[in-house]
Motif scaffolding. Structure first.
Motif, PDB file in Angstrom:
ATOM      1  N   VAL A  33       3.508   0.553  -6.043  1.00 42.84           N
ATOM      2  CA  VAL A  33       2.986   1.564  -5.125  1.00 42.84           C
ATOM      3  C   VAL A  33       2.938   2.925  -5.819  1.00 42.84           C
ATOM      4  O   VAL A  33       1.941   3.663  -5.712  1.00 42.84           O
ATOM      5  CB  VAL A  33       3.847   1.627  -3.848  1.00 42.84           C
ATOM      6  CG1 VAL A  33       3.435   2.828  -2.992  1.00 42.84           C
ATOM      7  CG2 VAL A  33       3.701   0.341  -3.043  1.00 42.84           C
ATOM      8  N   VAL A  37      -0.440   5.139  -6.621  1.00 36.92           N
ATOM      9  CA  VAL A  37      -0.606   6.533  -6.194  1.00 36.92           C
ATOM     10  C   VAL A  37      -0.902   7.425  -7.394  1.00 36.92           C
ATOM     11  O   VAL A  37      -1.809   8.279  -7.361  1.00 36.92           O
ATOM     12  CB  VAL A  37       0.647   7.009  -5.442  1.00 36.92           C
ATOM     13  CG1 VAL A  37       0.564   8.509  -5.175  1.00 36.92           C
ATOM     14  CG2 VAL A  37       0.804   6.251  -4.132  1.00 36.92           C
ATOM     15  N   LEU A 402      -5.516  -0.499  -0.349  1.00 37.38           N
ATOM     16  CA  LEU A 402      -4.792   0.734  -0.055  1.00 37.38           C
ATOM     17  C   LEU A 402      -3.956   0.600   1.210  1.00 37.38           C
ATOM     18  O   LEU A 402      -2.829   1.098   1.278  1.00 37.38           O
ATOM     19  CB  LEU A 402      -5.781   1.886   0.099  1.00 37.38           C
ATOM     20  CG  LEU A 402      -6.405   2.415  -1.197  1.00 37.38           C
ATOM     21  CD1 LEU A 402      -7.443   3.489  -0.884  1.00 37.38           C
ATOM     22  CD2 LEU A 402      -5.326   2.964  -2.111  1.00 37.38           C
ATOM     23  N   LEU A 405      -0.789  -1.448   0.349  1.00 39.33           N
ATOM     24  CA  LEU A 405       0.144  -0.719  -0.510  1.00 39.33           C
ATOM     25  C   LEU A 405       0.786   0.452   0.216  1.00 39.33           C
ATOM     26  O   LEU A 405       2.018   0.636   0.152  1.00 39.33           O
ATOM     27  CB  LEU A 405      -0.579  -0.222  -1.768  1.00 39.33           C
ATOM     28  CG  LEU A 405      -0.967  -1.288  -2.802  1.00 39.33           C
ATOM     29  CD1 LEU A 405      -1.789  -0.652  -3.915  1.00 39.33           C
ATOM     30  CD2 LEU A 405       0.261  -1.968  -3.385  1.00 39.33           C
ATOM     31  N   LEU A 406      -0.026   1.236   0.909  1.00 43.05           N
ATOM     32  CA  LEU A 406       0.488   2.461   1.507  1.00 43.05           C
ATOM     33  C   LEU A 406       1.121   2.235   2.879  1.00 43.05           C
ATOM     34  O   LEU A 406       2.064   2.967   3.246  1.00 43.05           O
ATOM     35  CB  LEU A 406      -0.639   3.503   1.618  1.00 43.05           C
ATOM     36  CG  LEU A 406      -1.296   3.885   0.287  1.00 43.05           C
ATOM     37  CD1 LEU A 406      -2.386   4.924   0.512  1.00 43.05           C
ATOM     38  CD2 LEU A 406      -0.259   4.392  -0.710  1.00 43.05           C
ATOM     39  N   THR A 410       5.160   0.662   1.766  1.00 41.97           N
ATOM     40  CA  THR A 410       6.143   1.723   2.009  1.00 41.97           C
ATOM     41  C   THR A 410       7.080   1.405   3.164  1.00 41.97           C
ATOM     42  O   THR A 410       8.134   2.032   3.290  1.00 41.97           O
ATOM     43  CB  THR A 410       5.417   3.048   2.300  1.00 41.97           C
ATOM     44  OG1 THR A 410       4.515   2.860   3.402  1.00 41.97           O
ATOM     45  CG2 THR A 410       4.635   3.515   1.081  1.00 41.97           C
TER      46      THR A 410
END
Length: 837
Positions: A33, A37, A402, A405-406, A410
């Motif tokens: 991640v 980013v 995205l 992952l985000l 998280t």
């Protein structure tokens, strides 16, 4: 492009990779991640500086970053084989076999379901052709294991959960990329609505072709590497070439799946290399691949992330709705498999149970990553794909990646915490207390020896000893008096510790080279099963795993059938030799465990638990001795050859140790040491070789020692050795059923059986026979015969038994004794009369 500038950028990316890992650990976020980013920020910054009027100083660097030769082929042909191959080398395949059903369901069935669900969901809500929709479904079905597994390994998550995720992700990539190739072909050919059945019908051929190429390539590579046993760098070079050649040959020459070829090559090398390569060479090989995979995984992520701003440049408002459709369809498809299909398979006893918290973690842990972006990039680069499809594929794949992952990446650690998967169970808490107590006792002994050796101040020594003793007393008391642990759990804790020490002993013997790497792989898997069995089911789980370690498996039985019915003896000879060496290795290891029970476990859990563990250990040793004795009788001389090899290995290890100590003491120089070690390596290679096992010859030698055949001549014994068939049965297996026709007589080569008839039971052991009564009385069988130990039987058909009975007085005496035991008149029996049978 200037090579100096490109080199500078790549070197800078390595610096970023080096800084990202500790930064991710500090933030408690997945490494991938953070890389994603950072990659997005670098790519966006390059676009900004190239287009802004604020400054032109950074334009050359920005242009170089955006102009890097990043193509989909770089990802698929350079990075992907490295990641897949290393993953297969690092897998404990024998442990993953226990969960092969959920792994295959998630890796293959779930990919197909996700591809179809996402494809048709997009087709229903948009004007995109069905082939392109299914192509998008295949692209976003590939999961990224690195992010999830890194989280599981950083906390106290169950190892089984990590194994399932790793196995799924490895095979998932192969299945999804194979489907991608199918639908990509339809899109490039301009076929908007392919027939789904015909498309999926090509899927097995892609897999089978790739598997064949990978298996054959790995077999050749292992053979060549074994020829270079003394040249580790040559072996490592061949291993580096293997995945790339397998991928290229499968894709370009055979038209099969290159990913499947790489996976098959890695699995084959994982299984076969331990028996062909020296242990240290294999360890160094895996360490090399760990480094290569770390670099490849980080580079593929950060380079793919550099492309994200470019792929999203033409995003429109309605595209966000389609991204949401992809997200919902993907999660729904995964949920159907996890909460619908897997419970059904468990209820049908086709799959081990996967606990509900595990399934929730797997559902939310389906992160997408670099492979998804690489496949999307391949579509956007193809001139044969229409521009509008290129745009939508790039945007949807990038947007979905995205999101995972985000959003998922998280929050995954938080989800795992809410599910309680990061918390130790009560028995694990007790195990941690036990570990502390045992460790502190060892530390106290070592510190006392150290202070005595260095003659430190006695007052300081007494003060520190008192302080340490108080801590030790508290730790031991906590371990002994925990009220939340039942007695059965204390026994389980002792068994876990015992199995853990067994595993450590195996590793020590491998390092000393007194146990071959091939056998180490087998006995380590058995030790892992003992640990997990004791952890999950206590004493019964430990005993079940112990019985399994000496049992005859299905592959062994299949090899026995090949040998008995078709005369194909190669597989049975190899497996019998493996079993011989494994049993001998286990016996040597188990004899060292009694000291550990008395020295460590008794201190923590008391005398009763220690005595129980001694009893369980004695039963294991007895079972192994029984199995070994049967093999010794069946193949005389072979066990002695293996024991001689063990003694030679031990002598070589001690000799190497003495040379090293004398070299460190300066008694001779480097030149002499190098010459001695080369000579030692030559002798070690000779000691590593395992003697061959000839089943036919060894069986003949065994028959000569069988008590019932002592009065037969040499010619009769040879003829008998040719006609007797071998049969292997496990504990609890039924050899004969009541009412079954009488066609054969069985001679017990090793093990024991139990006969049951009319409420009475008899037990027979090595050297005895059964089945003769029904034949001689001309009646159907009236007994059930069940094995009560791993048993090897020699089987003789009715006609040959009757002829043998006429020639052998010892056999007739045995028949008379058996008849008298069952209340049958032996005179009538041998003369062909009736009677109970």
């Amino acid at each position: 492009m200037d090579i100096i500038l490109v080199t500078t950028i790549i070197a800078s990316l390595f610096v970023v990779i080096g800084l990202a890992e500790p930064f991710a650990a500090r933030l408690q976020l997945p490494f991938s991640v953070i890389l994603a980013v950072v990659g997005i920020l670098i790519g966006a910054s390059a676009i900004f500086f190239l287009r802004t009027d604020l400054t032109d100083a950074l334009n050359p660097m920005a242009a170089a970053i955006l102009g890097l030769p990043i193509r989909s082929n770089v990802f698929l042909y350079v990075f992907l084989p490295t990641l897949l191959f290393q993953a297969t080398l690092g897998m404990n395949l024998r442990r993953m076999v226990d969960d092969w059903v959920p792994i295959l369901v998630l890796a293959v069935v779930a990919v197909v379901v996700a591809t179809v669900s996402i494809g048709y969901a997009l087709f229903w809500v948009s004007a995109i052709p069905l082939a392109a929709c299914l192509l998008i479904g295949a692209i976003v079905s590939t999961t990224d294991p690195s992010a999830v597994v890194s989280i599981f390994r950083s906390i106290s998550a169950p190892r089984r959960l990590a194994r399932i995720i790793e196995g799924e992700s490895l095979l998932n990539d192969a299945a999804a990329i194979a489907l991608f190739g199918l639908f990509m072909g339809y899109v490039m050919l301009g076929i908007p609505d392919p027939e789904l059945g015909s498309a999926l019908a090509q899927f097995p051929m892609l897999i089978a072709g790739g598997a064949l190429v990978g298996w054959l390539g790995a077999r050749i590579a292992v053979w060549v590497m074994a020829l270079f046993a003394r040249h580790e760098l040559a072996q490592q070079s061949i291993s580096v070439a293997l995945p790339y050649l397998a991928y290229i040959v499968a894709e370009q020459s055979v038209g099969a799946s290159g990913v499947i070829a790489v996976v098959a090559a890695g699995l084959t090398l994982n299984l076969t290399a331990p028996g062909r390569l020296p242990p240290q060479a294999l360890t160094n090989l895996r360490e090399l691949w760990d480094v290569l995979a770390h670099w490849a995984g980080a580079l593929i992520f950060i380079l793919a992330a550099l492309l994200i701003p470019r792929l999203l440049e033409e995003v429109r408002l309605e595209d966000f709705f389609l991204i949401a459709v992809v997200v919902v369809a993907a999660i729904f498809a995964r949920a159907v498999i996890l909460f619908g299909l897997l419970p059904l398979l468990t209820a049908a006893k086709l799959s081990p149970s996967v606990e509900r918290p595990y399934r929730v973690a797997i559902l939310w842990g389906g992160l997408r990553g670099a492979v998804t972006l690489a496949l999307a990039l391949a579509v956007t680069e193809s001139v044969r794909v229409p521009d509008d499809i290129q745009r939508i594929v790039g945007i949807l794949a990038t947007g979905f990646t995205l999101f995972t992952l985000l959003a998922q990446g998280t929050t995954l650690r938080w989800i795992i915490g809410r599910l309680g998967l990061d918390q130790l169970s009560p028995i694990d808490h007790a195990l941690s207390r036990q570990v502390i107590a045992v460790a502190l006792q060892t530390v106290r002994e070592d510190v006392a020896q150290t202070t005595e050796n260095y003659d430190l101040n006695r007052d300081i020594v007494r003060s520190e000893a008192k302080r340490f003793g108080e801590r030790l007393e508290t730790a031991v008391k906590t371990a002994e008096e925990a009220t939340d642990i039942l007695d059965r759990d204390r026994i389980a804790l002792g068994l876990i510790a015992l199995a853990g020490h067994e595993r450590d002993t195996i590793l020590a013997r491998v390092r000393e080279r007194t146990i071959s790497a091939r056998m180490a792989d087998l006995v380590l898997s058995d030790a892992d099963r003992l640990i997990e069995g004791a952890r999950t089911q206590g004493r019964s789980g430990y005993q079940r795993a112990a019985r399994r370690s000496v049992a005859y498996g299905r592959t062994f039985r299949a090899a026995a059938v090949l040998h008995g019915r078709y005369g194909v003896s190669g597989p049975l000879a190899r497996m019998t030799a493996d079993r011989f060496e494994m049993l001998l290795s286990q016996r040597l290891i188990l004899r060292d465990l009694g000291t550990f029970i008395d020295g460590r476990i008794r201190r923590i859990h008391g005398r009763r638990v220690a005595e129980l563990l001694h009893d369980l250990l004695a039963r294991r040793i007895e079972g192994i001795e029984t199995a070994l004795e049967g093999l010794r009788l069946q193949y005389p001389g072979y066990a002695e050859e293996l024991e001689r090899r063990f003694i030679r290995r031990t002598a070589l290890r001690l000799e190497e140790r003495e040379y090293t100590l004398m070299r460190e003491d300066g008694l001779f120089g480097a030149e002499v040491y190098t010459a001695l070690m080369q000579e030692l390596a030559t002798r070690r290679m000779a000691a590593e070789g395992r003697p061959g096992l000839d089943l036919a010859v060894r069986r003949g030698a065994f028959i000569e020692q069988f008590p019932l055949f002592t009065d037969l001549g040499e010619g009769a014994l040879k003829r008998l050795s040719r006609v007797l068939k071998t049969r292997y049965v496990d504990i609890g297996d039924v050899v004969l059923h009541k009412e079954s026709p009488a066609r054969s007589v069985f001679f017990i080569a090793s093990g024991a059986v139990e006969l049951e008839s009319a409420g009475q039971t008899w037990r027979l052991g090595r050297g005895e026979m059964f089945g003769q009564m029904a034949i001689l009385t001309n009646r159907v069988r009236r007994v059930d015969v069940r094995a009560i130990a791993p048993t090897t039987l020699l089987v003789l058909d009715e006609d040959r038994f009757r002829r043998l009975l006429e020639r052998s007085a010892a056999l007739r005496d045995a028949v008379r004794a058996s008849a008298e035991k069952r209340g049958i008149d032996p005179v009538d029996l041998l003369s062909g009369g009736g009677g109970a049978g």
